[in-house]
Design an enzyme around this catalytic site. Structure first.
Site, PDB file in Angstrom:
ATOM      1  N   HIS A 131      24.214  21.297  47.258  1.00 38.73           N
ATOM      2  CA  HIS A 131      23.609  20.184  48.066  1.00 38.73           C
ATOM      3  C   HIS A 131      22.318  20.871  48.985  1.00 38.73           C
ATOM      4  CE1 HIS A 131      26.783  17.226  48.961  1.00 38.73           C
ATOM      5  NE2 HIS A 131      26.629  17.236  47.691  1.00 38.73           N
ATOM      6  N   TRP A 163      39.424  15.957  40.140  1.00 38.56           N
ATOM      7  CA  TRP A 163      39.204  15.510  38.875  1.00 38.56           C
ATOM      8  C   TRP A 163      40.273  15.950  37.851  1.00 38.56           C
ATOM      9  CZ3 TRP A 163      35.733  17.021  42.763  1.00 38.56           C
ATOM     10  CH2 TRP A 163      34.851  15.965  42.965  1.00 38.56           C
ATOM     11  N   ARG A 221      29.378  23.572  45.766  1.00 40.89           N
ATOM     12  CA  ARG A 221      28.846  22.309  46.279  1.00 40.89           C
ATOM     13  C   ARG A 221      27.538  22.613  47.370  1.00 40.89           C
ATOM     14  NH1 ARG A 221      31.372  18.645  50.446  1.00 40.89           N
ATOM     15  NH2 ARG A 221      30.209  16.519  50.163  1.00 40.89           N
TER      16      ARG A 221
HETATM   17 FE1  FMI Z   1      29.634  16.746  43.442  1.00 36.13          FE
HETATM   18  N1  FMI Z   1      30.932  15.836  44.777  1.00 36.13           N
HETATM   19  N2  FMI Z   1      28.403  15.053  43.458  1.00 36.13           N
HETATM   20  N3  FMI Z   1      28.512  17.633  42.202  1.00 36.13           N
HETATM   21  N4  FMI Z   1      30.811  18.478  43.708  1.00 36.13           N
HETATM   22  C1  FMI Z   1      32.027  16.194  45.485  1.00 36.13           C
HETATM   23  C2  FMI Z   1      32.700  17.474  45.443  1.00 36.13           C
HETATM   24  C3  FMI Z   1      32.101  18.251  44.578  1.00 36.13           C
HETATM   25  C4  FMI Z   1      28.829  13.896  44.083  1.00 36.13           C
HETATM   26  C5  FMI Z   1      29.892  13.505  44.804  1.00 36.13           C
HETATM   27  C6  FMI Z   1      30.855  14.346  45.228  1.00 36.13           C
HETATM   28  C7  FMI Z   1      27.210  17.217  41.922  1.00 36.13           C
HETATM   29  C8  FMI Z   1      26.775  16.068  42.068  1.00 36.13           C
HETATM   30  C9  FMI Z   1      27.372  15.114  42.412  1.00 36.13           C
HETATM   31  C10 FMI Z   1      30.630  19.485  43.035  1.00 36.13           C
HETATM   32  C11 FMI Z   1      29.692  19.947  42.355  1.00 36.13           C
HETATM   33  C12 FMI Z   1      28.469  19.068  41.968  1.00 36.13           C
HETATM   34  C13 FMI Z   1      32.647  15.059  46.295  1.00 36.13           C
HETATM   35  C14 FMI Z   1      33.891  15.457  47.150  1.00 36.13           C
HETATM   36  C15 FMI Z   1      31.845  14.040  46.201  1.00 36.13           C
HETATM   37  C16 FMI Z   1      31.981  12.751  46.636  1.00 36.13           C
HETATM   38  C17 FMI Z   1      33.361  16.127  48.438  1.00 36.13           C
HETATM   39  C18 FMI Z   1      34.376  15.966  49.300  1.00 36.13           C
HETATM   40  O1  FMI Z   1      34.920  17.079  49.990  1.00 36.13           O
HETATM   41  O2  FMI Z   1      35.112  15.046  49.700  1.00 36.13           O
HETATM   42  C19 FMI Z   1      27.667  12.886  43.509  1.00 36.13           C
HETATM   43  C20 FMI Z   1      28.104  11.605  42.702  1.00 36.13           C
HETATM   44  C21 FMI Z   1      27.074  12.361  44.566  1.00 36.13           C
HETATM   45  C22 FMI Z   1      26.538  13.302  45.579  1.00 36.13           C
HETATM   46  C23 FMI Z   1      26.650  13.702  42.892  1.00 36.13           C
HETATM   47  O3  FMI Z   1      25.610  13.363  42.153  1.00 36.13           O
HETATM   48  C24 FMI Z   1      26.634  18.318  41.302  1.00 36.13           C
HETATM   49  C25 FMI Z   1      25.238  18.427  40.402  1.00 36.13           C
HETATM   50  C26 FMI Z   1      27.292  19.465  41.324  1.00 36.13           C
HETATM   51  C27 FMI Z   1      27.096  21.041  40.933  1.00 36.13           C
HETATM   52  C28 FMI Z   1      26.456  21.423  39.896  1.00 36.13           C
HETATM   53  C29 FMI Z   1      31.811  20.437  43.668  1.00 36.13           C
HETATM   54  C30 FMI Z   1      32.124  21.736  42.906  1.00 36.13           C
HETATM   55  C31 FMI Z   1      32.616  19.670  44.276  1.00 36.13           C
HETATM   56  C32 FMI Z   1      34.090  20.219  44.823  1.00 36.13           C
HETATM   57  C33 FMI Z   1      33.874  20.908  46.198  1.00 36.13           C
HETATM   58  C34 FMI Z   1      35.373  20.563  47.174  1.00 36.13           C
HETATM   59  O4  FMI Z   1      35.351  21.168  48.204  1.00 36.13           O
HETATM   60  O5  FMI Z   1      36.072  21.039  46.339  1.00 36.13           O
END
Ligand code: FMI
Length: 346
Positions: A105, A244, A101
């Site tokens: 970002h 998820w 992530r």
């Molecule tokens: Fe995602 N993400 N993500 N994400 N992401 C996370 C966690 C998370 C969104 C929203 C969102 C991509 C795209 C997008 C990734 C990988 C990727 C969370 C929860 C949210 C709300 C964060 C938290 O800790 O509460 C969208 C919808 C809006 C920004 C979005 O377009 C993409 C492109 C990727 C990588 C290719 C991963 C691995 C996580 C898990 C992080 C964790 O701490 O477990």
């Protein structure tokens, strides 16, 4: 191209030459002349070549050092070993997902219109970007990487963040992501303003439009969001809660199968945000659900649910683009394919 021999041959006529070859030692003076000349040519060539060769060798050594695969594999290994060692993070999910992530970002602030933001300048390290509410929770990933940066201070922050994302994906059994070094730290005033990252509460139209700013088409958007098989949402970070799916630290196509096969109910969570939940404690963001609600995204979701190899291929292509957006790499800077710890028996 002129060789030493070529020069001699051009300057000596055929008759003299056959005399030299045929008469051997008897042809003392003629041979001496040619030898002297050849020596002189050799000497000149040697001098000339010496300079040229020295320059070439220096460039070669510099390029080799700059693009040395072993040097970066060492960094990969240190990050991977640290992920393995500190596996208790986030209720034993480990640091893999949050590192992915972070890489996303850092890169996701890019704007194709004016080539600002994005993966090049490592500006996440500055307070304005670190404190962007969209980046809540990523401080953990940055802290995790601090000792790596102390050990390898020559590594730019952009290279560190992107390399850590690649490492995490590969160590979580994901595809091999070819990675290139060469991002250069930029000053604080190049930090992109807050608000460039997407909002998870929106619909398909918003998702399509947002990712268009990063030059991504539908197929790549669906592939990238498959990374949501990893990790979880945290109420305190994003106002959403839950994983998820089941395998939170293994990179698979589970996300698509869960989207299609689970029974999802829309609820309002404790932070007052709408999210989808099922009876196993899993969740989907409104933007995730948009992928099955949209008629153009849906067939791609089905395809990736049925075929993990295709998903891996599409994800790899899109993730490489994400990490390289806006960067003009020199041609000699070839992508590196890292070996996992397992492949190295480490
Ligand atoms: Fe995602 N993400 N993500 N994400 N992401 C996370 C966690 C998370 C969104 C929203 C969102 C991509 C795209 C997008 C990734 C990988 C990727 C969370 C929860 C949210 C709300 C964060 C938290 O800790 O509460 C969208 C919808 C809006 C920004 C979005 O377009 C993409 C492109 C990727 C990588 C290719 C991963 C691995 C996580 C898990 C992080 C964790 O701490 O477990």
């Amino acid at each position: 191209m002129s060789t030493t021999f070529g020069n001699v041959f051009r300057r000596v006529n055929v008759k003299t030459l056959s005399f030299i070859v045929g008469a051997g030692a008897l042809a003392g003076s003629a041979t001496g002349t040619v030898m002297e000349y050849q020596d002189m040519r050799n000497y000149n060539n040697r001098n000339y070549n010496k300079q040229k060769l020295a320059a070439l060798a220096a460039a070669h050594v510099a390029a080799k050092e700059k693009y040395d695969v072993a040097k970066y594999q060492k960094v990969y290994n240190d990050i991977a070993l640290k992920i393995r060692d500190e596996d208790e993070y986030d209720d034993f999910i480990g640091y893999g997902p949050v590192l992915v992530r972070l890489a996303w970002h850092c890169a996701g602030t890019w704007d194709a219109k004016d080539n600002t933001g994005g993966p090049y300048g490592g500006t996440y390290r500055f307070a304005m970007e670190t404190n962007d509410p969209s980046n809540n929770g990523l401080q953990n990933a940055a802290k995790f990487l601090e000792p790596i940066h102390e050990k390898y201070p020559w590594l730019s922050h952009g290279d560190l963040y992107s390399l850590a994302g690649v490492t995490a994906i590969q160590e979580m059994q994901g595809p091999t992501i070819p990675w290139r070094s060469g991002r250069v730290d930029q000053p604080e005033d190049t930090t992109p303003e807050n608000g460039r990252l997407p909002d998870a509460s929106k619909d398909a139209k918003y998702v399509r439009c947002f990712f268009h700013r990063l030059n991504f088409e539908d197929r790549q958007v669906v592939a990238l969001l498959g990374a949501h098989a990893l990790g979880k949402t945290h109420l305190k970070n994003s106002g959403f809660e839950g994983p998820w799916g089941a395998a939170t630290n293994i990179f698979t196509n589970e996300f698509y199968n869960n989207l299609l096969n689970e029974k999802w109910d829309l609820i309002t969570n404790d932070a007052g945000n709408k999210q989808y939940v099922n009876d196993k404690g899993w969740m989907m963001l409104p933007t995730d659900m948009a992928l099955v609600q949209d008629p153009k995204y849906l067939p791609i979701v089905k395809e990736f649910a049925n075929d993990q190899d295709t998903f891996f291929k599409e994800f790899t292509k899109a993730f490489v683009v994400l990490l390289e957006n806006g960067i003009d790499f020199p041609q000699e800077n070839k992508p590196i394919k890292f070996k996992t710890l397992d492949a190295q028996d480490l």
